[in-house]
Scaffold this motif. Structure first.
Motif, PDB file in Angstrom:
ATOM      1  N   ARG A 248      24.080  67.990  43.578  1.00  0.00           N
ATOM      2  CA  ARG A 248      23.569  67.681  42.276  1.00  0.00           C
ATOM      3  C   ARG A 248      24.337  66.449  41.710  1.00  0.00           C
ATOM      4  N   ASN A 265      17.901  65.012  40.827  1.00  0.00           N
ATOM      5  CA  ASN A 265      18.146  66.334  40.945  1.00  0.00           C
ATOM      6  C   ASN A 265      17.176  67.229  41.157  1.00  0.00           C
ATOM      7  N   GLU A 269      16.439  69.682  44.149  1.00  0.00           N
ATOM      8  CA  GLU A 269      16.127  71.200  43.950  1.00  0.00           C
ATOM      9  C   GLU A 269      14.999  71.522  44.577  1.00  0.00           C
TER      10      GLU A 269
END
Length: 539
Positions: A248, A265, A269
């Motif tokens: 991240r 990010n 994810e």
């Protein structure tokens, strides 16, 4: 020696060209600095040029106006008081007085004496300012009488011109006394003004250089500020590509780069979640296949035993099998054998997928191994072997047998006889080529021949093979550190080429972390039956 030097020179030139190309086209920092520098240089040069031109005109105009005004006044006061036909001494004396004005210029007076002769008077004496120092165009304009009109009140005017002599700039002017009198010329050196302008040019050049350096430093600072997040994004993307899905970026600020980091990010994810879900489903699917295969082995063992008894009854003359049900019994025997092969193949596939397949190495004679594979499956009449004895390799004999059985069985089933198997050896590898004399493999099928459950004909999804044979053969080649390729021979037929290292000990040591799952490694090549049954080819 000359050729070697030329080759080195060309290589060095190509290397330098490659480095410069990478610097020029791939370095965003360099491009930002260059663009900032060019913009700053253009702005500084433009500003300096305009400032120099404006100051030059102002300095020259101011000096010129002062000199011309003083010369015109001297011509009116002193040259105008001379008689209409002065003597040379009078001209010389007057020129000297005019030269002593505040502007300190050289003066030349030209007139006619009483005898009609042209006489000259110069402020610098005989070696001073002469008529030859005055441009001819200026002399012509000064002595040319103009018509007097309402717009032009005087027949003669003051004219001036800038000249350069021996790298020294001069202002040259001339006029004629109105109403009769001498013609006067003036020359004034502009060297002090030129020095001032040169000093101004140097100052502007230094200022331009400082502006360029400052812009480069500013561009470097801005590039660092802008490119640092981009560099972090590139590093994070590489880590993500390496499989580190928990990567991240630290987000700070509200600008576009911060939005880009947030987007990265979010994408990372979502990708991590998707990969975890897929890995979970894949693991569950593998576990299901493995469990199903293990569960099927127990009833299949019993069924296989029964079908073997039935098969023996069918082959026994005068057996007790009713002729009406004999076709059904043969179908049961055939399908049971096919189901047994499929279960064994599925179990072998699960071993490869789980990473539990291991090598059990031994020194083998490749030609003897191929002969044993062909003999065990009763293929001696359909296969030609071109292999010298004495080609040894350290391989897993069982897995090599599986590879050969699948390749040769596939060639016998889908190709045309005879099938030719040739062996060649190099220092570090063994090459085994299996060629048939059939129609070959369609070009659209070639990329998929090693795919699991792939059927070349969609209209015939059911065949005697399971569609796993070539896939298992390829996996067995990979576990040895080898490769299998499929192609069409220019002379007709398909060619499968197996390349294996002469010694797979290194791979066996790397794979020795866990014991190999028990059980025979099968493939669509199958195992030879005691009574000469043909093995299965690829489905």
């Amino acid at each position: 020696m000359t050729q070697e030097r030329q080759g080195v020179s060309r290589g060095w030139a190509a290397a330098r060209k490659g480095v410069w190309s990478r610097l020029r086209f791939t370095s965003l920092r360099l491009r930002l600095v260059v663009v900032f520098g060019l913009v700053a240089l253009t702005a500084a040069v433009s500003a300096s040029g305009i400032a120099y031109w404006l100051n030059r005109e102002a300095v020259l105009t101011r000096a010129q106006d002062a000199v011309l005004r003083d010369f015109e006044q001297e011509m009116q006061n002193r040259a105008g008081s001379l008689p209409e036909h002065p003597t040379q001494d009078e001209l010389q004396h007057t020129a000297g007085q005019m030269a002593n004005s505040s502007q300190r210029f050289s003066v030349l007076l030209v007139a006619e004496n009483a005898d009609g002769e042209t006489v000259y008077g110069s402020s610098g004496g005989l070696g001073g300012f002469a008529l030859t120092d005055v441009p001819e165009s200026l002399r012509k304009a000064v002595t040319e009488e103009q018509k007097v009109t309402s717009a032009n009140k005087y027949p003669y005017h003051l004219y001036w011109q800038r000249t350069v002599e021996d790298d020294t700039p001069y202002l040259v002017a001339g006029t004629k006394v109105i109403g009769g009198g001498p013609t006067g010329y003036m020359r004034k050196s502009l060297e002090p003004e030129a020095k001032d302008l040169n000093s101004l040019a140097w100052s502007l050049g230094i200022a331009t250089g400082l502006a360029l350096i400052g812009s480069a430093l500013l561009a470097q600072a801005l590039a660092t500020t802008v490119l640092k997040p981009v560099h972090r994004l590139g590093v994070a993307a590489r880590r993500l590509g390496e499989g580190k899905l928990d990567t991240r970026l630290q987000v700070s600020g509200t600008d576009e780069l911060a939005d880009l980091s947030r987007t990265f990010n979010s994408a990372a994810e979502a990708l991590e979640k998707r990969v975890e879900d897929m890995a979970g489903r894949e693991q569950a699917s593998r576990r299901f296949v493995a469990d199903m295969s293990h569960e099927l082995r127990t009833p299949l063992t019993a069924i296989t035993a029964v079908t073997e008894v039935l098969e023996e009854e069918l082959e026994f003359e005068g057996g007790g099998i009713d002729p009406m049900i004999e076709p059904a019994v043969r179908l049961v025997v055939s399908e049971t054998r096919r189901l047994n092969d499929l279960v064994e193949n599925l179990m072998e596939v699960t071993r490869f997928d789980a990473g539990t397949a291991r090598l059990v190495l031994d020194d083998v004679d490749v030609a003897d191994q191929i002969t044993a594979c062909i003999d065990a499956r009763a293929w001696l009449d359909a296969v030609e072997l071109d292999a010298e004895r004495g080609i040894h390799a350290r391989l897993d004999p069982r897995r090599l047998d599986v590879i050969l059985a699948n390749l040769i069985g596939n060639a016998l089933k889908h190709g045309g006889s005879p099938v030719r198997v040739s062996v060649t050896a190099a220092d570090d590898e063994v090459v085994i080529a299996v060629r048939d004399h059939g129609p070959g493999i369609p070009e659209d099928v070639l990329p998929h021949v090693f795919d699991r459950f792939y059927k070349a004909s969609a209209s015939r999804p059911r065949s005697e093979g399971s569609g796993l044979g070539l896939s298992i053969a390829l996996e067995n080649a990979h576990i040895h550190g080898g490769e299998i390729t499929a192609a069409n021979s220019p002379e007709g037929g398909a060619v499968f080429t197996l390349r294996l290292p002469r010694d797979a000990s290194t791979l066996a040591e790397l794979d020795s972390g866990s014991p190999e799952d028990s059980g025979d490694s099968a493939g669509d090549g199958g195992k030879g039956k005691g009574k000469g049954k043909d093995a299965k080819g690829q489905g």
